[in-house]
Design a protein around this motif. Structure first.
Motif, PDB file in Angstrom:
ATOM      1  N   VAL A   6      38.151  64.399  43.059  1.00 38.79           N
ATOM      2  CA  VAL A   6      38.827  65.610  43.528  1.00 38.79           C
ATOM      3  C   VAL A   6      38.972  65.479  45.036  1.00 38.79           C
ATOM      4  CG1 VAL A   6      38.904  68.126  43.406  1.00 38.79           C
ATOM      5  CG2 VAL A   6      37.554  66.857  41.723  1.00 38.79           C
ATOM      6  N   GLU A   7      40.161  65.150  45.462  1.00 41.86           N
ATOM      7  CA  GLU A   7      40.408  64.825  46.875  1.00 41.86           C
ATOM      8  C   GLU A   7      41.868  65.129  47.207  1.00 41.86           C
ATOM      9  OE1 GLU A   7      40.462  64.262  50.252  1.00 41.86           O
ATOM     10  OE2 GLU A   7      38.676  63.028  49.895  1.00 41.86           O
ATOM     11  N   ASP A   8      42.093  65.934  48.248  1.00 45.93           N
ATOM     12  CA  ASP A   8      43.469  66.325  48.581  1.00 45.93           C
ATOM     13  C   ASP A   8      44.154  65.391  49.563  1.00 45.93           C
ATOM     14  OD1 ASP A   8      41.476  67.404  50.345  1.00 45.93           O
ATOM     15  OD2 ASP A   8      43.082  68.472  51.371  1.00 45.93           O
ATOM     16  N   GLU A   9      43.386  64.517  50.231  1.00 44.56           N
ATOM     17  CA  GLU A   9      44.028  63.606  51.182  1.00 44.56           C
ATOM     18  C   GLU A   9      44.511  62.364  50.442  1.00 44.56           C
ATOM     19  OE1 GLU A   9      41.803  62.902  55.004  1.00 44.56           O
ATOM     20  OE2 GLU A   9      40.811  64.716  54.270  1.00 44.56           O
ATOM     21  N   PRO A  10      45.862  62.210  50.335  1.00 45.12           N
ATOM     22  CA  PRO A  10      46.416  61.113  49.528  1.00 45.12           C
ATOM     23  C   PRO A  10      45.896  59.731  49.931  1.00 45.12           C
ATOM     24  CG  PRO A  10      48.153  62.607  50.212  1.00 45.12           C
ATOM     25  CD  PRO A  10      46.919  63.019  50.958  1.00 45.12           C
ATOM     26  N   LEU A  50      33.567  64.797  44.506  1.00 43.04           N
ATOM     27  CA  LEU A  50      34.165  66.071  44.897  1.00 43.04           C
ATOM     28  C   LEU A  50      34.177  66.225  46.412  1.00 43.04           C
ATOM     29  CD1 LEU A  50      35.092  68.863  43.780  1.00 43.04           C
ATOM     30  CD2 LEU A  50      32.679  69.486  43.580  1.00 43.04           C
ATOM     31  N   ASP A  51      35.380  66.320  46.969  1.00 44.44           N
ATOM     32  CA  ASP A  51      35.502  66.549  48.402  1.00 44.44           C
ATOM     33  C   ASP A  51      35.146  68.017  48.684  1.00 44.44           C
ATOM     34  OD1 ASP A  51      36.133  65.942  51.049  1.00 44.44           O
ATOM     35  OD2 ASP A  51      38.196  66.665  50.816  1.00 44.44           O
ATOM     36  N   VAL A  52      34.560  68.292  49.859  1.00 38.35           N
ATOM     37  CA  VAL A  52      34.190  69.679  50.186  1.00 38.35           C
ATOM     38  C   VAL A  52      35.412  70.485  50.611  1.00 38.35           C
ATOM     39  CG1 VAL A  52      32.933  71.130  51.818  1.00 38.35           C
ATOM     40  CG2 VAL A  52      31.790  69.200  50.750  1.00 38.35           C
ATOM     41  N   MET A  53      36.213  69.922  51.538  1.00 38.81           N
ATOM     42  CA  MET A  53      37.377  70.650  52.064  1.00 38.81           C
ATOM     43  C   MET A  53      38.579  70.431  51.144  1.00 38.81           C
ATOM     44  SD  MET A  53      36.443  72.064  54.981  1.00 38.81           S
ATOM     45  CE  MET A  53      37.783  72.133  56.180  1.00 38.81           C
ATOM     46  N   LEU A  54      38.869  71.447  50.328  1.00 41.88           N
ATOM     47  CA  LEU A  54      39.956  71.335  49.353  1.00 41.88           C
ATOM     48  C   LEU A  54      40.804  72.602  49.367  1.00 41.88           C
ATOM     49  CD1 LEU A  54      37.963  70.116  46.215  1.00 41.88           C
ATOM     50  CD2 LEU A  54      39.665  68.754  47.425  1.00 41.88           C
ATOM     51  N   VAL A 100      28.687  61.018  53.380  1.00 42.82           N
ATOM     52  CA  VAL A 100      29.355  61.504  54.577  1.00 42.82           C
ATOM     53  C   VAL A 100      30.601  60.656  54.866  1.00 42.82           C
ATOM     54  CG1 VAL A 100      29.089  61.898  57.058  1.00 42.82           C
ATOM     55  CG2 VAL A 100      27.176  62.350  55.516  1.00 42.82           C
ATOM     56  N   LYS A 101      31.721  61.339  55.111  1.00 46.33           N
ATOM     57  CA  LYS A 101      32.977  60.653  55.475  1.00 46.33           C
ATOM     58  C   LYS A 101      32.943  60.276  56.945  1.00 46.33           C
ATOM     59  CE  LYS A 101      36.524  62.761  52.546  1.00 46.33           C
ATOM     60  NZ  LYS A 101      37.628  63.730  52.606  1.00 46.33           N
ATOM     61  N   PRO A 102      33.454  59.155  57.389  1.00 46.53           N
ATOM     62  CA  PRO A 102      33.951  58.059  56.543  1.00 46.53           C
ATOM     63  C   PRO A 102      32.791  57.244  55.992  1.00 46.53           C
ATOM     64  CG  PRO A 102      34.146  57.462  58.860  1.00 46.53           C
ATOM     65  CD  PRO A 102      33.573  58.852  58.821  1.00 46.53           C
TER      66      PRO A 102
END
Ligand code: CA
Length: 228
Positions: A6-10, A50-54, A100-102
């Motif tokens: 689940v990630e909004d950044e393509p 699961l990404d946090v910022m979605l 943690v990203k990246p």
């Protein structure tokens, strides 16, 4: 193994999906929180990233809603650097681990392996069926001590069979576990992979380990020596 991302950044979604696919994982992508919440009722996943910022719902909301619905799939949360509060809230919402990203791709793989081992049938890193052995950390497969080279998909199918010895696995079960939603189950791709697998693992050996159960699917026969 099937993974929901689940990630909004393509760019990140694409990078992770490509990398995981190369390792033989089947990956489905949801691009917002609402979609991420819907997927687990359509398909069964081994791990959810699961990404946090979605958009729509954030990662914490998705995670707590999944847990409220009784979804027990291990969740790996992707958080921003230095956002300690995010990690705490993430774990409190029912996530099992965070990254943690990246992040380095090798670390993502290690965490997925660790999380997938929480499932009862996925425990144990070395699998044995008769004289066929698999190490899920090094991804080495051998029969009677001789190493066998498998493609990523062949490996994924064999791991699924080895984790369910003596059970009949239908083509649908194999498809749903080893491929993502885009896979056309009507094709004979699975049969082709099984044929190649058989050729590789049964080469030079008398006993056929992968049995065809007519009209049902496939079964990995457990050798007499390791029958309980
Ligand atoms: Ca994001």
């Amino acid at each position: 193994m099937r993974i929901l991302l689940v990630e909004d950044e393509p760019s990140i979604a694409d990078f992770v999906q490509r990398g995981l696919s190369e390792e033989g994982y089947a990956v489905d992508i949801a691009t917002d929180g609402e979609e991420g919440l819907q997927w687990p009722s359509v398909a069964e996943f081994d791990v959810i990233i699961l990404d946090v910022m979605l958009p729509v719902l954030d990662g914490m909301q998705v995670c707590s809603a999944l847990r409220d619905r009784g979804v027990r799939t291990p969740v790996l949360m992707l958080t921003a650097k230095d956002a300690i509060e995010d990690r705490v809230r993430g774990l409190d919402s029912g996530a099992d681990d965070y990254l943690v990203k990246p992040f380095a791709f090798s670390e993502l793989l290690a965490r997925i392996r660790a999380l997938s081992r929480r499932h009862p049938v996925m425990q144990g890193t070395s699998l044995q069926t008769g004289d066929l052995a698999m190490d899920s950390t090094t991804r080495e497969v051998s029969r009677a001590g001789l190493l066998i080279n498998l493609t990523a998909k062949e490996y994924a199918i064999l791991e699924y069979l080895m984790r369910h010895p003596n059970q009949v696995l239908t083509r649908t079960m194999i498809a749903e576990h080893v491929w993502n939603y885009d896979f056309d189950n009507a094709s004979n791709v699975i049969d082709v992979h099984i044929r190649n697998l058989r050729r590789k693992i049964d080469a030079g050996s008398g006993a056929t380990l992968i049995q065809t159960v007519r009209g049902a699917g496939y079964r990995l026969r457990r050798g007499r020596e390791d029958r309980p």
